[in-house]
Design an enzyme around this catalytic site. Structure first.
Site, short mmCIF file in Angstrom:
data_model
loop_
_atom_site.label_atom_id
_atom_site.label_comp_id
_atom_site.label_asym_id
_atom_site.label_seq_id
_atom_site.Cartn_x
_atom_site.Cartn_y
_atom_site.Cartn_z
N ASP A 164 0.86 -1.17 0.00
CA ASP A 164 0.00 0.00 0.00
C ASP A 164 0.90 1.23 0.00
OD1 ASP A 164 -2.38 1.48 0.24
OD2 ASP A 164 -2.12 1.63 2.40
N ASP A 218 -7.52 -3.14 2.94
CA ASP A 218 -6.40 -4.04 2.65
C ASP A 218 -6.59 -5.42 3.27
OD1 ASP A 218 -4.93 -1.95 1.37
OD2 ASP A 218 -4.37 -1.19 3.34
N ASP A 238 -2.64 -0.79 5.75
CA ASP A 238 -3.05 -0.26 7.05
C ASP A 238 -4.55 -0.03 7.16
OD1 ASP A 238 -3.27 1.82 5.30
OD2 ASP A 238 -2.06 3.25 6.45
#
Length: 898
Positions: free
Chosen positions: A340, A644, A640
Site C-alpha cells: 500500500d 487491505d 493499514d
C-alpha cells in the site's frame, strides 16, 4: 436476525446504484422523504431486514485448536505405537511416547496464540450512535437501529454509521483512507456520478466506518450491515482462505512419504523376523515399534516450532511482531511485495515540500508535521521571513488557517485538515507568529469555491484579505503578482500555468496564495477580486527515506515491489519514481478500471508486468494477489486500512502497520510492523531467510540421526541379531539430541550474502538430491559404526546392557561431531572463524555430555533405560569414531557440495 437484501434495492429492481441516481428519485424509490421515516415504518423495516450490524462468525474452541496439532501422519504412527506398547504391557515406552506427542502439540498450541479476530476488528470500526430524523424530529439512536430510508445528519468528528447518499452538504469532507487508501479527506457533494465510478470517486456517498473530517451534511441511508461497502469487505474477508506456507506444504508431503516408507519397512521387518528368524511375536512387535520410533523424527516438529519461535523473538527486536509462526519461514521465499502507498511507503503526513514565487523555487526540508526544516533556494540556505515574497506567502497560509499542530511525546500531529496542518508546519519552520493577528471575517472553504479567505488585522493595524485555495480558482481572481522584491506587477498567467503543470507532474497537491490590502471590516465574495498572486505551494505525502533504501535491498535480493493504492495514477506514478520502485527505472501504471475490465487470465499477465496499481478497490487488491499467486509468486501484502484486510489474509504473508493500521488489518495479518516502517520488511525477510537456512540445517542434522537409528533396528531383524537398542533407549537418543544439538542450530547467525541471492523456489522439494545423498551417507556411517560397536562388544562377551550402552554412546558421540558438519551446508566448518561463531552449539554439546554421563552412571537412569556403568576407556572408541565421521563429511563437502 440475519440481514436480507432490502426490498427495492438496485439489485432487485434493476435501478441504477444509489451514487448514480438523482437524490429525489432515490427517496421516492425508498418510500422515504426529507422528513425521514416514522417510528412504525422503521420498526417494520428493521424486522424485515435485520439490524445494522455485521454477522458474528463462529470461533473454534480451545480443544479444537489444541487437537488440530495432532493432525499429522507421523503423529498418528506414534500414537499407534503407544497403543501397541500398552497392549504388550510396556508402560514405560507407552508413557514416554505419549509425553513426546503431547510436548510437540503443546508447543504448537502455545506459539500459535489466539485465533483470528479480523471480523471483530471490522465490527469495532462501526459507529455506535447516529443522529436520525424519525417522526419529523431529530433524535439520537443506536447505529444498529438504522434502516434503509432513514435520514441521518453528519457533523465534523462523526463516524459514518451506514452507507448513505448525500442530500445536503456544507463544506463536507470525509476521511476515507481506511476504505479507499486516499491520503487526504474526500470533498463531498450531492451530484450523482457514473454508475461504474469506483468507491473513491463516489463523491455523493458517505460510507460506513469512515470519519467526517470537516463540515456537515444530511443523507439518506442506502445500505446497512452486511450490504454496506465495509460489510462486503467483511464477507470477502470471511470467505478468503489463508493458504498454506511453502514449508507447511513441503513438511506435510514429506510426512506422508516418510510414513509410507516407515510402515512398509516395519511390516517387512515383521514378515522377515517371523518367517526367516523365528522371532517371538512380542519381540517382533517391540522391534517394529523400536524401528518406527527410531525412524520417525518426533523431535523435528518441536525443533521447527522452537526455531520459528526464536525467529519471532529476533524479529520482535526489529519491530516486526509475528502473529503466526509459519509466516517467519515464508518470508524467506517471498518473490513479490505488494505494498500500500499511504502510510506504508509514505508517511501519511502531508508536507509542504516546495514553494514557487517569482523569486524562484524554494525547497523545504523536513518531513511530516514536526516543525523542523530549512529553506533553500538554488542550494543556498536562507532565512524565510527575510525573503519578501516567501514571507508574504507564509503570512497567508499561516493566518488563513484553522488547524493546530499537536505534540504527544515525540510525535507531532494535526488537529484539523491535514493540508492545513502542512501549511501551518511550513510557517512554524519559518518561525512565523500568527498569534498577533486578529480575524475580522472569514469565508470558509466550500467545495463549490475551493478556497478559503479571511480578513485579518495585522500587528501594524493595517487590514488584508488573505486567500488560499485551488490555483485555477485563485488565478481567475488575480490581476497582479508579487515580484522578487515584494512589489506588485502585472500577472503572468502563462508562467504560473507552467509552474502548476511542473508541480502537478511530480504528484504534488498544489495550492495557491494571494492577498489584497483593504479598509473594509466585512468580507464577501465580491471583495475577492483584483487580488495579488503570491505563489504556489507543492504538498506531498512524502516517501519514507528508509523505504527507498529498503526497496533497493529487495531488488538486490531478487524481490519485486509493487505499489497498490487508492490514489490517482499521477500521484502514484510520481511516488513510484521517487521510491525507485522499478529496478530498471521503467514504471507501468494500471488503473482500477483496467483491472475491472480484465479477465483472470489477462490479469495474470497485467500483474506480472506492472508495478503500480492506482484507484484500486478491495476486490482489485484481492484479485491482484490471487493473480500473482497463480503466476507462481510468493506474495507479501502490506497495508493499514480495512480495505487491505482481505488481500492481507489471502497473501502468503500479510503485513499490517501497527501504529496507523486498523484493528481489522492487524488481525487479518501474519506480521504487524510496530514502527510502520517498510524497511523493517527488508530486515524481516533477511531474518526469514536465515531462519529457513537454520531449519534446513536442522532437517539435515535430524534425519540422518533418525536414519542411523532406524538402520540399526532394521539390520538387527533382517540378520536375526539381538536388538542393539530398545525403544525407550531410542527415544532417549532422539530427545536429548533434539533438545540439545538440533536446537543449537536455531542460533546459527546469517550466512554471508543472505540478501544478495534470489528467493528460493517455493516449489523446490525440501529434500534435494544432495540432501538425500547426505542423509543416506551419514545414516549408513553412523548406523554402521553403532552396529559394529554393539557386535564387537557382544563378541568380547560383555553383558547385553553394557553392549547396548556402548551402542547408544556411539550413536550420541557420532551425532555430536556431525553437528559441527551441519552448521554449514557447503562451507568448511573447521575454519577457526566459523568454528566458534555459534557459542550455543558448544554449550549444547557440553549439556549433552552431562546428560549422557547421567544416562550411563546414575542408578535410577540405569533402571529406567537398562544401561550399565562403563569404564572410562570405553568412551575413547565412540569419540574416535565420531571424529572420523566428522572428517569424512568435511571431505565430502569439499569434493561434492562446493
Amino acid at each position: 436476525m440475519p440481514n436480507k437484501t432490502p426490498s427495492g434495492s438496485p439489485e432487485q429492481s434493476g435501478r441504477p446504484p444509489a451514487h448514480a441516481e438523482d437524490a429525489k428519485e432515490l427517496l421516492a424509490h425508498q418510500h422515504s422523504t426529507i422528513e425521514g421515516l416514522s417510528t412504525a415504518e422503521a420498526a417494520k423495516r428493521l424486522s424485515e431486514h435485520g439490524t445494522n450490524a455485521l454477522p458474528e462468525p463462529p470461533q473454534p474452541g480451545i480443544l479444537q485448536r489444541f487437537f488440530k496439532h495432532f493432525h499429522d501422519t507421523l503423529i498418528y504412527i506414534l500414537l499407534a505405537a503407544a497403543g501397541i506398547t500398552a497392549l504388550l504391557g510396556h508402560w514405560l515406552d507407552t508413557w514416554v511416547i505419549l509425553a513426546v506427542v503431547l510436548f510437540n502439540a503443546s508447543i504448537g498450541f502455545v506459539q500459535e496464540g489466539k485465533a483470528e479476530k479480523a471480523l471483530a476488528g471490522i465490527r469495532n470500526m462501526l459507529s455506535l450512535h447516529a443522529t436520525v430524523k424519525r417522526d419529523g424530529s431529530w433524535q439520537q439512536l443506536a447505529a444498529e437501529q438504522l434502516v434503509v430510508g432513514d435520514i441521518v445528519r453528519l457533523r465534523s468528528g462523526d463516524k459514518v454509521p451506514a452507507d448513505m447518499r448525500l442530500l445536503e452538504t456544507n463544506n463536507l469532507r470525509i476521511e476515507e483512507s481506511a476504505l479507499t487508501g486516499e491520503s487526504v479527506p474526500t470533498e463531498k457533494n450531492t451530484q450523482a456520478v457514473a454508475a461504474d465510478a469506483g468507491v473513491g470517486d463516489r463523491f455523493c456517498m458517505a460510507f460506513s466506518g469512515t470519519l467526517v473530517a470537516a463540515g456537515r451534511g444530511t443523507a439518506v441511508v442506502t445500505a446497512t450491515g452486511a450490504h454496506t461497502e465495509i460489510g462486503q469487505i467483511n464477507a470477502m474477508l470471511s470467505s478468503v482462505q489463508a493458504i498454506a506456507t511453502p514449508l507447511t506444504r513441503q513438511m506435510a508431503q514429506f510426512s506422508k512419504w516418510l510414513s509410507v516408507v516407515i510402515v512398509a519397512l516395519a511390516l517387512l521387518m515383521l514378515l522377515i523376523g517371523y518367517l526367516l528368524h523365528d522371532f517371538a511375536i512380542g519381540e517382533l512387535f517391540l522391534a517394529a515399534i523400536g524401528f518406527a520410533v527410531a525412524a520417525i523424527p518426533e523431535g523435528l516438529p518441536a525443533i521447527l516450532t522452537i526455531t520459528l519461535a526464536l525467529g519471532v523473538q529476533q524479529m520482535a527486536r526489529r519491530n516486526a511482531i509475528t502473529r503466526r509462526l509459519n509466516a517467519v519461514e515464508t518470508l524467506g521465499s517471498i518473490t513479490v511485495i505488494c505494498s500500500d502507498k499511504t502510510g506504508t511507503l509514505t508517511r501519511n503526513e502531508m508536507t509542504a515540500s516546495q514553494v514557487i514565487t517569482t523569486a524562484g523555487n524554494y525547497q523545504i526540508s523536513g518531513l511530516g508535521y514536526q516543525p523542523e526544516g530549512d529553506f533553500e533556494l538554488e542550494g543556498e540556505h536562507l532565512t524565510a521571513l527575510k525573503q519578501p515574497t516567501l514571507a508574504a506567502l507564509i503570512e497567508v497560509v499561516a493566518v488563513a488557517n484553522d488547524s493546530q499542530l499537536t505534540q504527544q511525546n515525540e510525535n507531532w500531529g494535526v488537529q484539523g485538515e491535514p493540508t492545513e496542518g502542512a501549511l501551518l508546519c511550513l510557517a512554524e519552520k519559518a518561525g512565523f507568529e500568527r498569534e498577533r493577528y486578529q480575524r475580522l471575517a472569514v469565508i470558509p472553504f466550500e467545495s463549490e469555491n475551493k478556497f478559503m479567505a479571511s480578513l485579518e488585522q495585522r500587528p501594524d493595524g493595517s487590514r488584508q484579505i488573505l486567500l488560499k485555495g485551488a490555483p485555477d480558482r485563485l488565478l481567475e481572481r488575480c490581476t497582479s503578482q508579487l515580484d522578487a522584491n515584494g512589489d506588485a506587477e502585472a500577472l503572468d498567467s502563462d508562467f504560473w500555468q507552467q509552474q502548476l503543470d511542473a508541480l502537478s507532474s511530480q504528484g504534488l497537491r498544489v495550492l495557491a496564495a494571494a492577498n489584497k490590502s483593504t479598509e473594509h471590516s466585512e468580507l464577501g465574495l465580491d471583495e475577492l477580486s483584483e487580488m495579488t498572486l503570491i505563489g504556489l505551494i507543492g504538498i506531498i505525502d512524502p516517501p519514507r527515506p528508509e523505504a527507498i533504501e529498503a526497496i533497493a535491498q529487495c531488488h538486490q535480493a531478487g524481490i519485486r515491489v509493487k505499489m497498490i493504492t487508492g490514489d490517482h495514477a499521477g500521484t502514484a506514478e510520481a511516488i513510484g519514481k521517487a521510491m525507485q520502485l522499478s529496478a530498471d527505472g521503467a514504471l507501468c501504471v494500471v488503473t482500477g478500471a483496467e483491472i475491472e475490465a480484465a479477465s483472470d487470465e489477462e490479469l495474470q499477465a497485467i500483474a506480472g508486468r506492472s508495478n503500480i496499481f492506482a484507484r484500486t478497490s478491495p476486490e482489485h487488491k484481492l484479485r491482484l494477489v490471487k493473480a500473482l499467486q497463480a503466476n507462481g509468486e510468493v506474495v507479501a501484502m502490506t497495508g493499514d486500512g480495512v480495505n487491505d484486510a482481505p488481500a492481507l489474509k489471502r497473501a502468503d504473508v500479510g503485513i499490517a502497520m501497527g501504529i496507523k493500521g486498523t484493528e481489522a488489518t492487524k488481525e487479518a495479518a501474519d506480521i504487524v510492523l510496530a514502527d510502520d516502517n517498510f524497511s523493517t520488511i527488508a530486515q524481516a525477510i533477511a531474518e526469514g531467510r536465515t531462519i529457513y537456512d537454520n531449519l534446513r540445517k536442522a532437517i539435515l542434522f535430524i534425519l540422518p540421526t533418525n536414519g542411523a537409528q532406524g538402520l540399526v533396528m532394521l539390520a538387527a531383524v533382517l540378520f536375526g541379531l539381538t536388538l542393539p537398542l530398545t525403544p525407550v533407549q531410542i527415544l532417549w537418543v532422539n530427545m536429548v539430541v533434539a533438545v540439545t544439538l538440533a536446537l543449537a542450530l536455531a542460533f546459527e547467525p546469517a550466512e554471508p550474502g543472505v540478501m544478495k541471492r534470489p528467493p528460493r523456489d517455493p516449489r523446490a522439494a525440501i529434500l534435494s538430491a544432495m540432501f538425500l545423498w547426505r542423509i543416506s551417507l551419514v545414516s549408513l556411517m553412523i548406523g554402521g559404526v553403532s552396529i559394529l560397536m554393539f557386535l564387537s562388544a557382544m563378541a568380547a562377551e560383555v553383558d547385553l546392557s553394557t553392549a547396548r550402552t556402548l551402542a547408544v554412546n556411539t550413536l550420541v558421540m557420532a551425532q555430536a561431531f556431525y553437528l559441527i558438519n551441519s552448521r554449514y551446508l557447503a562451507e568448511c566448518s573447521l575454519r577457526f572463524g566459523l568454528l566458534f561463531a555459534n557459542k550455543v552449539a558448544w554449550l549444547a554439546m557440553g549439556v549433552l555430555l552431562l546428560l549422557q554421563l547421567a544416562f550411563v552412571y546414575l542408578p535410577f537412569m540405569q533402571q529406567l533405560f537398562g544401561t550399565s556403568a562403563l569404564p572410562l576407556a570405553y568412551w575413547l572408541l565412540p569419540i574416535g569414531l565420531g571424529l572420523a565421521i566428522m572428517l569424512l563429511i568435511e571431505l565430502e563437502k569439499k569434493w561434492l557440495w562446493r
